[in-house]
Design an enzyme around this catalytic site. Structure first.
Site, PDB file in Angstrom:
ATOM      1  CE  LYS A   1      -3.772  -0.359  -0.325  1.00  0.00           C
ATOM      2  NZ  LYS A   1      -4.351  -0.707  -1.660  1.00  0.00           N
TER       3      LYS A   1
ATOM      4  CB  THR B   1       2.715  -1.750  -5.184  1.00  0.00           C
ATOM      5  OG1 THR B   1       2.631  -1.626  -4.022  1.00  0.00           O
ATOM      6  CG2 THR B   1       3.558  -2.676  -5.779  1.00  0.00           C
TER       7      THR B   1
ATOM      8  CG  HIS C   1       4.094  -6.156  -1.238  1.00  0.00           C
ATOM      9  ND1 HIS C   1       4.218  -4.958  -1.649  1.00  0.00           N
ATOM     10  CD2 HIS C   1       2.944  -6.462  -1.658  1.00  0.00           C
ATOM     11  CE1 HIS C   1       3.154  -4.580  -2.450  1.00  0.00           C
ATOM     12  NE2 HIS C   1       2.281  -5.435  -2.271  1.00  0.00           N
TER      13      HIS C   1
ATOM     14  CB  SER D   1      -3.208   2.880   2.466  1.00  0.00           C
ATOM     15  OG  SER D   1      -3.568   2.291   1.389  1.00  0.00           O
TER      16      SER D   1
ATOM     17  CG  ASP E   1     -10.038  10.996  -9.359  1.00  0.00           C
ATOM     18  OD1 ASP E   1      -9.963  10.391  -8.504  1.00  0.00           O
ATOM     19  OD2 ASP E   1     -10.255  12.426  -9.354  1.00  0.00           O
TER      20      ASP E   1
ATOM     21  CG  MET F   1      -4.096   4.642 -12.600  1.00  0.00           C
ATOM     22  SD  MET F   1      -2.881   4.633 -11.656  1.00  0.00           S
ATOM     23  CE  MET F   1      -2.843   3.039 -11.181  1.00  0.00           C
TER      24      MET F   1
ATOM     25  NE  ARG G   1      -8.773   4.177   2.172  1.00  0.00           N
ATOM     26  CZ  ARG G   1      -8.621   5.290   2.890  1.00  0.00           C
ATOM     27  NH1 ARG G   1      -9.635   5.726   3.390  1.00  0.00           N
ATOM     28  NH2 ARG G   1      -7.608   5.629   3.344  1.00  0.00           N
TER      29      ARG G   1
ATOM     30  N   GLY H   1      -5.840   7.902  -2.322  1.00  0.00           N
ATOM     31  CA  GLY H   1      -4.629   7.883  -3.013  1.00  0.00           C
ATOM     32  C   GLY H   1      -4.195   9.483  -2.624  1.00  0.00           C
TER      33      GLY H   1
END
Length: 277
Positions: free
Chosen positions: A29, A32, A91, A121, A214, A216, A239, A241
């Protein structure tokens, strides 16, 4: 860790990297998917534009260590990528990266995000993602984050471990989520400089607009809505960003406690983060 990231351990550790592979590494989060989309557009946006509209990002940029029984494993996906370079994400903290990535001297792009926004996040992500442990309530989640009892371990160890590695591995580009938010174009230029790419002004503009949050969030090939393990009824994968959303979650007391703890854990680090811009 959860077993979804350890079930395929041998194959992951023995994964054979190629010299032109590009590894995208982050704590979960931290941007990535954002950087994956940027790299995918940089390399393949013009060559094969149909990729962007027909293949989900998690197939274009496989998640190396994942193994979900009904889905291909990350190593299989990565091994069968038809592209060159292969874009692969992880990760892992730096010490778990398969050694062939270092042996082949691969380029690595690391993205770090300030701890406060990162934990918020991650909390919402854990609420909606079936392969993650139940997050419990916000307060106990925040404590667990401070203790480093998270899938993929301590945020502090993660960002610092990779920062240290950058000092000795010249092919590691370390980016900050907050910088990307502040000026995507500027960070894109730095990334191109690192990768040795020189896209036209027009192409850069197209990429920058394509990876606006927005855009993406609305894009089914980037927003993970096609992955059954995500429950969008609980929370979207993408959510907000934003930088500074932590202020809507931390109480004054939590913030003070967090800052105290943060100072101790980061006292020997030269890493500087911004929690607002």
């Amino acid at each position: 860790m959860t077993h979804y990231f350890t079930d395929n351990w041998e194959n992951v550790q023995n994964f054979q990297a190629r010299p032109d592979d590009i590894l995208i590494a982050t704590y979960p989060k931290a941007g990535t998917t954002w950087v994956s989309c940027i790299l995918d557009l940089l390399y393949f946006g013009q060559k094969s534009p149909e990729r962007q509209t027909s293949i989900p990002i998690y197939d274009r940029v496989p998640f190396l260590e994942i193994k979900i029984p009904t889905v291909h494993s990350g190593t299989d996906l990565a091994e069968n990528l038809p592209t060159s370079p292969r874009l692969i994400k992880t990760h892992f903290p730096v010490q778990f990266v398969p050694k062939s990535f270092w042996e082949q001297n691969c380029k690595i792009v690391y993205v770090a995000r300030n701890a406060k926004d990162n934990v918020v996040s991650f909390f919402h992500f854990d609420r909606m993602n079936m392969v993650e442990p139940e997050p419990g309530d916000w307060s106990s989640y925040l404590n667990r984050f401070m203790e480093g009892k998270m899938v993929f371990g301590s945020w502090y160890d993660h960002v610092n471990g990779w920062w240290k590695k950058k000092q000795t591995h010249s092919k590691l580009h370390y980016m900050f989520y907050e910088d990307l938010i502040e000026d995507t174009g500027r960070e894109l230029d730095k990334l191109c400089c690192f990768l040795g790419l020189s896209p036209s002004a027009e192409e850069k503009k197209r990429i920058t607009s394509g990876v606006q949050f927005d855009n993406m969030k609305k894009n089914d090939m980037a927003n993970y809505s096609t992955l059954p393990v995500m429950d969008f009824k609980i929370s979207p994968f993408m959510r907000k960003g934003k930088v500074g959303d932590w202020k809507n979650h931390f109480t004054v007391a939590q913030n003070e406690q967090f800052d105290e703890d943060y100072k101790k854990k980061m006292k020997d680090s030269t890493l500087q983060f911004r929690t607002e811009i």
